[in-house]
Design an enzyme around this catalytic site. Sequence first.
Site, mmCIF file in Angstrom:
data_model
loop_
_atom_site.group_PDB
_atom_site.id
_atom_site.type_symbol
_atom_site.label_atom_id
_atom_site.label_comp_id
_atom_site.label_asym_id
_atom_site.label_seq_id
_atom_site.Cartn_x
_atom_site.Cartn_y
_atom_site.Cartn_z
ATOM 1 N N LYS A 58 0.815 -1.219 0.000
ATOM 2 C CA LYS A 58 0.000 0.000 0.000
ATOM 3 C C LYS A 58 0.847 1.266 0.000
ATOM 4 C CE LYS A 58 -4.407 -1.654 1.412
ATOM 5 N NZ LYS A 58 -5.607 -1.506 2.204
ATOM 6 N N LYS A 61 -5.084 -9.659 -6.267
ATOM 7 C CA LYS A 61 -6.398 -9.865 -5.640
ATOM 8 C C LYS A 61 -7.381 -8.763 -6.063
ATOM 9 C CE LYS A 61 -6.383 -7.462 -1.267
ATOM 10 N NZ LYS A 61 -7.184 -7.306 -0.105
ATOM 11 N N LYS A 64 -10.560 -3.002 -3.550
ATOM 12 C CA LYS A 64 -11.341 -1.760 -3.625
ATOM 13 C C LYS A 64 -10.526 -0.641 -4.235
ATOM 14 C CE LYS A 64 -13.565 -2.479 0.871
ATOM 15 N NZ LYS A 64 -12.485 -2.718 1.860
HETATM 16 N N1 AQP Z 1 -10.085 -10.370 -3.129
HETATM 17 C C1 AQP Z 1 -10.507 -10.869 -1.976
HETATM 18 N N2 AQP Z 1 -10.855 -12.175 -1.883
HETATM 19 C C2 AQP Z 1 -11.306 -12.687 -0.693
HETATM 20 N N3 AQP Z 1 -11.434 -11.956 0.427
HETATM 21 C C3 AQP Z 1 -11.099 -10.650 0.372
HETATM 22 N N4 AQP Z 1 -11.123 -9.658 1.289
HETATM 23 C C4 AQP Z 1 -10.698 -8.510 0.714
HETATM 24 N N5 AQP Z 1 -10.391 -8.727 -0.568
HETATM 25 C C5 AQP Z 1 -10.633 -10.041 -0.826
HETATM 26 C C6 AQP Z 1 -11.564 -9.834 2.663
HETATM 27 O O1 AQP Z 1 -12.564 -8.876 2.935
HETATM 28 C C7 AQP Z 1 -12.472 -8.488 4.306
HETATM 29 C C8 AQP Z 1 -12.514 -7.005 4.397
HETATM 30 O O2 AQP Z 1 -11.420 -6.416 3.731
HETATM 31 P P1 AQP Z 1 -11.044 -4.917 4.040
HETATM 32 O O3 AQP Z 1 -12.185 -4.053 3.829
HETATM 33 O O4 AQP Z 1 -10.399 -4.834 5.369
HETATM 34 O O5 AQP Z 1 -9.991 -4.546 2.983
HETATM 35 P P2 AQP Z 1 -8.762 -5.274 2.394
HETATM 36 O O6 AQP Z 1 -8.486 -6.600 2.987
HETATM 37 O O7 AQP Z 1 -7.621 -4.331 2.417
HETATM 38 O O8 AQP Z 1 -9.288 -5.556 0.957
HETATM 39 P P3 AQP Z 1 -9.695 -4.656 -0.232
HETATM 40 O O9 AQP Z 1 -11.142 -4.779 -0.386
HETATM 41 O O10 AQP Z 1 -8.860 -5.098 -1.333
HETATM 42 O O11 AQP Z 1 -9.365 -3.152 0.093
HETATM 43 P P4 AQP Z 1 -8.116 -2.295 -0.349
HETATM 44 O O12 AQP Z 1 -8.105 -2.204 -1.829
HETATM 45 O O13 AQP Z 1 -8.402 -0.980 0.307
HETATM 46 O O14 AQP Z 1 -6.906 -2.985 0.165
HETATM 47 C C9 AQP Z 1 -11.210 -9.105 4.879
HETATM 48 O O15 AQP Z 1 -11.561 -10.264 5.644
HETATM 49 C C10 AQP Z 1 -10.445 -9.509 3.662
HETATM 50 O O16 AQP Z 1 -9.638 -10.643 3.919
#
Ligand code: AQP
Length: 336
Positions: free
Chosen positions: A112, A195, A198
């Site tokens: 990040k 992966k 968002k």
């Molecule tokens: N691609 C994914 N596949 C399976 N599980 C996923 N999670 C996130 N992306 C995937 C799971 O969703 C939960 C919440 O995630 P978060 O909101 O804390 O954000 P994150 O893990 O940082 O994932 P994002 O959505 O990709 O956000 P950004 O882009 O901001 O980093 C967690 O349980 C995560 O494991």
Amino acid sequence: MRRIFSGVQPTGNLHLGNYLGAIRNWVRLQSEFEDCLFCVVDLHAITVWQDPGQLTANTREVAAAMIAAGIEPERNIVFNQSQVPAHAELAWILACVARMGWLNRMTQFKEKAGKDKENAAVGLFAYPVLMAADILAYQATHVPVGEDQKQHLELARDIAQKFNNDFGVAFFPAPEPLIFGAATRVMSLRDGTKKMSKSEASDYSRINMTDDADAIAQKIRKARTDSDPLPTGTAGLEGRPEAANLIGIYAALADTTPEDVLARFGEKQFSDFKQHLAELAVAKLGPIQDEMRRLLADPGHVDRVLARGAERARALAAPVLSEVRRIVGFLGPKGS
Ligand code: AQP
């Protein structure tokens, strides 16, 4: 006592990976555990810049998605993190327990912060400590997460153990990760080695929980694939990350296995399979999206659900924090 804590950041673009990797699993766990805390982790969200008005809207959207997906707010504790000061207070204490070297090893920070590490927020670096505090403030025993959060959870265990060792207590349980389901890592529709996320710039990389049927169908149609037909068994998915991802998404949505999906679609062209996948995605997500829209039409109701959840969360965290203060040696009124 078996208690779950898990969270989703209100950072916008809530997507299929968040649903299949997290929220859908929570719906299943709510009947297996006595206590479940499901949190919209807004303190985590601000580790990267969030427009204030958008943050409020995204917080309601994540809460609505949880409820629309089937999480029952009366039975569980559904709240947003910033309404419970115990998270931030415990995070500070744990920041004094965790070691720099441990945090330096966190791959999510490296991803990040990218090349501009000097310019990243201190909070982004300390993110895993706040996550440890989220879990330990409730002495949660189990934490359902996707694969990407495994390293952070191991760190939470290390922090819990070091706190116990430093102060000679057996206070914090070591939280267990719960990584399960057919979609622990949903990948980007544009690149099967990354992966679904968002924060990815291309909207075509993910299916958002707010996408309508046309957008879902178009994104799946445009999803990157190779030119070979689908294999007849999972061994044939080796070295084909995009194919493996689409098969995995189908399997997760249909509640079946990749083997079953390939038994049906093996030797078919992607164009044919993608049409079926789009129909399935629309059929599964459509009712959740309708319910989300209904809930978001009455933001006051969503806000009341979060406020009530926060009240219950504060009551659960209060004795834990009080004991932590006593263990650390902070002076204060008895029982505070
Ligand atoms: N691609 C994914 N596949 C399976 N599980 C996923 N999670 C996130 N992306 C995937 C799971 O969703 C939960 C919440 O995630 P978060 O909101 O804390 O954000 P994150 O893990 O940082 O994932 P994002 O959505 O990709 O956000 P950004 O882009 O901001 O980093 C967690 O349980 C995560 O494991």
